[in-house]
Scaffold this active site. Structure first.
Site, PDB file in Angstrom:
ATOM      1  N   PHE A  28       0.836  -1.211   0.000  1.00  0.00           N
ATOM      2  CA  PHE A  28       0.000   0.000   0.000  1.00  0.00           C
ATOM      3  C   PHE A  28       0.874   1.266   0.000  1.00  0.00           C
ATOM      4  CE2 PHE A  28      -1.924   2.837   3.435  1.00  0.00           C
ATOM      5  CZ  PHE A  28      -2.508   3.704   2.531  1.00  0.00           C
TER       6      PHE A  28
ATOM      7  N   ASP B 248      13.084 -11.748  -0.779  1.00  0.00           N
ATOM      8  CA  ASP B 248      12.643 -11.623   0.609  1.00  0.00           C
ATOM      9  C   ASP B 248      13.777 -11.009   1.421  1.00  0.00           C
ATOM     10  OD1 ASP B 248      12.018 -12.237   3.387  1.00  0.00           O
ATOM     11  OD2 ASP B 248      10.435 -13.504   2.530  1.00  0.00           O
TER      12      ASP B 248
ATOM     13  N   HIS C 183      -5.578  -3.179   1.179  1.00  0.00           N
ATOM     14  CA  HIS C 183      -6.346  -4.406   0.961  1.00  0.00           C
ATOM     15  C   HIS C 183      -7.734  -4.269   1.536  1.00  0.00           C
ATOM     16  CE1 HIS C 183      -4.189  -7.683  -0.738  1.00  0.00           C
ATOM     17  NE2 HIS C 183      -3.111  -7.432  -0.024  1.00  0.00           N
TER      18      HIS C 183
ATOM     19  N   TYR D  12       4.775  -7.546  16.089  1.00  0.00           N
ATOM     20  CA  TYR D  12       4.894  -6.330  15.272  1.00  0.00           C
ATOM     21  C   TYR D  12       5.512  -5.190  16.091  1.00  0.00           C
ATOM     22  CZ  TYR D  12       3.312  -2.587  12.075  1.00  0.00           C
ATOM     23  OH  TYR D  12       3.234  -1.514  11.210  1.00  0.00           O
TER      24      TYR D  12
ATOM     25  N   ASN E  82       8.456  -9.497  -1.691  1.00  0.00           N
ATOM     26  CA  ASN E  82       8.191 -10.939  -1.806  1.00  0.00           C
ATOM     27  C   ASN E  82       6.722 -11.204  -2.164  1.00  0.00           C
ATOM     28  OD1 ASN E  82       6.803 -10.441   0.523  1.00  0.00           O
ATOM     29  ND2 ASN E  82       7.911 -11.892   1.808  1.00  0.00           N
TER      30      ASN E  82
ATOM     31  N   ALA F 246      10.818   2.385   8.135  1.00  0.00           N
ATOM     32  CA  ALA F 246       9.419   2.684   8.473  1.00  0.00           C
ATOM     33  C   ALA F 246       9.052   1.979   9.761  1.00  0.00           C
ATOM     34  CB  ALA F 246       8.503   2.231   7.337  1.00  0.00           C
TER      35      ALA F 246
ATOM     36  N   LYS G 261       9.429  -3.828  15.668  1.00  0.00           N
ATOM     37  CA  LYS G 261       9.696  -2.456  15.179  1.00  0.00           C
ATOM     38  C   LYS G 261      10.610  -1.736  16.170  1.00  0.00           C
ATOM     39  CE  LYS G 261       7.110  -1.962  11.395  1.00  0.00           C
ATOM     40  NZ  LYS G 261       7.662  -1.719  10.065  1.00  0.00           N
TER      41      LYS G 261
ATOM     42  N   ASN H 183      19.662  -6.956   7.340  1.00  0.00           N
ATOM     43  CA  ASN H 183      20.157  -7.183   5.977  1.00  0.00           C
ATOM     44  C   ASN H 183      20.200  -5.877   5.181  1.00  0.00           C
ATOM     45  OD1 ASN H 183      20.547  -9.903   6.364  1.00  0.00           O
ATOM     46  ND2 ASN H 183      18.554 -10.507   5.527  1.00  0.00           N
TER      47      ASN H 183
ATOM     48  N   LEU I 191      10.214  -0.506   3.870  1.00  0.00           N
ATOM     49  CA  LEU I 191       8.787  -0.559   4.208  1.00  0.00           C
ATOM     50  C   LEU I 191       8.282  -2.003   4.170  1.00  0.00           C
ATOM     51  CD1 LEU I 191       9.257   2.415   2.923  1.00  0.00           C
ATOM     52  CD2 LEU I 191       6.821   2.419   2.628  1.00  0.00           C
TER      53      LEU I 191
HETATM   54  N1  LIG Z   1      -0.271   1.880   6.688  1.00  0.00           N
HETATM   55  C1  LIG Z   1      -0.097   2.268   7.925  1.00  0.00           C
HETATM   56  O1  LIG Z   1      -1.012   2.829   8.541  1.00  0.00           O
HETATM   57  C2  LIG Z   1       1.210   2.047   8.630  1.00  0.00           C
HETATM   58  C3  LIG Z   1       1.314   2.510   9.958  1.00  0.00           C
HETATM   59  C4  LIG Z   1       2.524   2.318  10.623  1.00  0.00           C
HETATM   60  C5  LIG Z   1       3.604   1.740   9.980  1.00  0.00           C
HETATM   61  N2  LIG Z   1       3.466   1.295   8.699  1.00  0.00           N
HETATM   62  C6  LIG Z   1       4.637   0.640   8.087  1.00  0.00           C
HETATM   63  O2  LIG Z   1       4.763   1.014   6.725  1.00  0.00           O
HETATM   64  C7  LIG Z   1       5.245  -0.091   5.960  1.00  0.00           C
HETATM   65  C8  LIG Z   1       4.279  -0.388   4.815  1.00  0.00           C
HETATM   66  O3  LIG Z   1       2.976  -0.703   5.331  1.00  0.00           O
HETATM   67  P1  LIG Z   1       1.727  -0.941   4.397  1.00  0.00           P
HETATM   68  O4  LIG Z   1       0.549  -0.425   5.123  1.00  0.00           O
HETATM   69  O5  LIG Z   1       2.025  -0.427   3.046  1.00  0.00           O
HETATM   70  O6  LIG Z   1       1.636  -2.528   4.399  1.00  0.00           O
HETATM   71  P2  LIG Z   1       1.579  -3.554   3.158  1.00  0.00           P
HETATM   72  O7  LIG Z   1       1.354  -4.896   3.743  1.00  0.00           O
HETATM   73  O8  LIG Z   1       0.600  -3.060   2.143  1.00  0.00           O
HETATM   74  O9  LIG Z   1       3.031  -3.432   2.540  1.00  0.00           O
HETATM   75  C9  LIG Z   1       4.128  -4.167   2.992  1.00  0.00           C
HETATM   76  C10 LIG Z   1       4.879  -4.661   1.778  1.00  0.00           C
HETATM   77  O10 LIG Z   1       6.069  -5.333   2.207  1.00  0.00           O
HETATM   78  C11 LIG Z   1       6.165  -6.590   1.546  1.00  0.00           C
HETATM   79  N3  LIG Z   1       6.914  -7.486   2.439  1.00  0.00           N
HETATM   80  C12 LIG Z   1       6.548  -7.908   3.675  1.00  0.00           C
HETATM   81  N4  LIG Z   1       7.498  -8.714   4.203  1.00  0.00           N
HETATM   82  C13 LIG Z   1       8.479  -8.792   3.265  1.00  0.00           C
HETATM   83  C14 LIG Z   1       9.730  -9.466   3.215  1.00  0.00           C
HETATM   84  N5  LIG Z   1      10.137 -10.227   4.230  1.00  0.00           N
HETATM   85  N6  LIG Z   1      10.497  -9.335   2.109  1.00  0.00           N
HETATM   86  C15 LIG Z   1      10.087  -8.549   1.067  1.00  0.00           C
HETATM   87  N7  LIG Z   1       8.901  -7.896   1.062  1.00  0.00           N
HETATM   88  C16 LIG Z   1       8.111  -8.021   2.140  1.00  0.00           C
HETATM   89  C17 LIG Z   1       4.724  -7.010   1.309  1.00  0.00           C
HETATM   90  O11 LIG Z   1       4.572  -7.986   0.289  1.00  0.00           O
HETATM   91  C18 LIG Z   1       4.087  -5.674   0.966  1.00  0.00           C
HETATM   92  O12 LIG Z   1       4.227  -5.381  -0.418  1.00  0.00           O
HETATM   93  C19 LIG Z   1       5.399  -1.262   6.939  1.00  0.00           C
HETATM   94  O13 LIG Z   1       6.730  -1.321   7.392  1.00  0.00           O
HETATM   95  C20 LIG Z   1       4.483  -0.870   8.079  1.00  0.00           C
HETATM   96  O14 LIG Z   1       4.905  -1.450   9.299  1.00  0.00           O
HETATM   97  C21 LIG Z   1       2.302   1.430   8.028  1.00  0.00           C
END
Ligand SMILES: NC(=O)c1ccc[n+]([C@@H]2O[C@H](COP(=O)([O-])OP(=O)(O)OC[C@H]3O[C@@H](n4cnc5c(N)ncnc54)[C@H](O)[C@@H]3O)[C@@H](O)[C@H]2O)c1
Length: 313
Positions: free
Chosen positions: A14, A59, A183, A147, A35, A116, A151, A101, A75
């Site tokens: 997202f 990954d 999603h 989680y 991934n 993030a 973090k 990594n 992210l």
């Molecule tokens: N959306 C929010 O409100 C929010 C709030 C706080 C923090 N965050 C942080 O922002 C980042 C993105 O969040 P989001 O809402 O877009 O979630 P999301 O699930 O839509 O995006 C995460 C992405 O990371 C990929 N991913 C996960 N584990 C992986 C791995 N081991 N190797 C490679 N790719 C991997 C997923 O396939 C996905 O595309 C995250 O780190 C999340 O913790 C988001």
């Protein structure tokens, strides 16, 4: 002049897909590594025709062999509360082993990095609003611990690499962000409510709905992330990003019912364990250092998100 290059880990998710798009618009060469666990190729399909965009399926928990870049944005972590139950080990390792990594990769190529993190590092806060110096109140063994605590350790690693390797790594603590490409079934409150409203189902409010959140539209967050990466003097620092407009969950439900024009009502279910009662960022630091101000008001952001979900249903 050589163009800037960036790697976005989690770039098909997202937030990541919006960041890739924005960096491409700014003239960067962008590598998206993912991934495709919770992200999707559809989120980035409109970017793949750009000659400056490359997708690498990998990954971050595994050893990485990636091209040199100027900037790395980490992210790559699932962020949906539903996934905390389903994938606790993967999530814990994406934010710890995966962060390590990427930090090693940044050291190897002398790149700048941004991690993030999340407002969840504050847990169920005893301090309101939350500023960056508050150390939080996290249940490390609870259902959200995989989680929240990973973090926190990810942040600790960034500080250690800054101290030990003089690495320029910055951390943003992101508060609830919403918008297109979330999603529909990811368990976060905005997509939950919008999906229920569009299907004419009652909106499920956990608890009495008096718990608060502050919702940030994704374009405001992306601007904050890019400003954090660009600002001088932030190596090793942490900054809150989000929106200070605090609403009760009940109010959010009523707003979504109103703008969607649905006949849906509201039903109540018990509050999940460790659900934070209040959440609002103190954005003084972002305002002072980044000149950060949010631009998208809640109703406007919800309307744009609703339009996206209408096409998905
Ligand atoms: N959306 C929010 O409100 C929010 C709030 C706080 C923090 N965050 C942080 O922002 C980042 C993105 O969040 P989001 O809402 O877009 O979630 P999301 O699930 O839509 O995006 C995460 C992405 O990371 C990929 N991913 C996960 N584990 C992986 C791995 N081991 N190797 C490679 N790719 C991997 C997923 O396939 C996905 O595309 C995250 O780190 C999340 O913790 C988001």
């Amino acid at each position: 002049m050589k163009s800037q290059s960036a790697l976005v880990a989690g770039g098909s998710g997202f937030v990541g897909s919006h960041l890739c798009e924005s960096l491409l618009n700014d003239g960067y060469d962008v590598f998206c590594i993912d991934n495709f666990g919770s992200g999707s190729r559809e989120n980035i399909s409109h970017l793949t025709s750009s000659g400056n965009f490359e997708v690498i399926e990998a990954d971050i928990r595994e050893p990485l062999d990636l091209p040199p870049v100027d900037e790395i944005y980490h992210l790559a972590s699932r962020a949906s509360p539903k996934d905390f139950q389903k994938y606790p080990v993967r999530i814990a390792l994406a934010n710890t082993k995966g962060t390590r990594n990427l930090l090693d990769y940044a050291v190897e190529h002398d790149a700048k990095m941004l991690f993030a993190s999340t407002s969840e590092v504050y847990g169920d806060p005893e301090v309101h609003p939350q500023n960056e110096s508050y150390n939080g109140n996290v249940n490390i063994r609870g259902p959200r611990g995989c989680y929240d605590e990973s973090k926190r350790f990810g942040e600790t690693l960034t500080v250690a690499y800054n101290n030990k390797h003089d690495l320029d790594v910055r951390t943003v603590r992101i508060f609830n962000t919403y918008g297109p490409r979330m999603h529909m079934d990811d368990g976060r409150v905005v997509p939950n409510f919008i999906t229920q409203a569009l299907k004419g189902e009652d909106l499920t409010v956990y608890g009495d709905g008096s718990q608060t959140r502050s919702f940030c539209y994704v374009s405001d967050l992306i601007r904050g992330i890019e400003k954090t990466m660009q600002a001088d003097g932030l190596a090793g620092e942490v900054i809150n990003l989000g929106n200070e407009d605090e609403r009760t969950i009940h109010e959010l439900a009523e707003t979504i019912i109103d703008i969607s024009g649905t006949e849906s009502g509201i039903t109540h279910e018990p509050l999940p364990e460790d659900d934070p009662s209040r959440r609002r960022p103190d954005l003084s630091k972002a305002r002072q250092i980044l000149d950060y101000e949010t631009e998208v008001e809640l109703r406007e952001g919800l309307r744009k998100t609703l339009e996206y979900f209408e096409d998905q249903i």
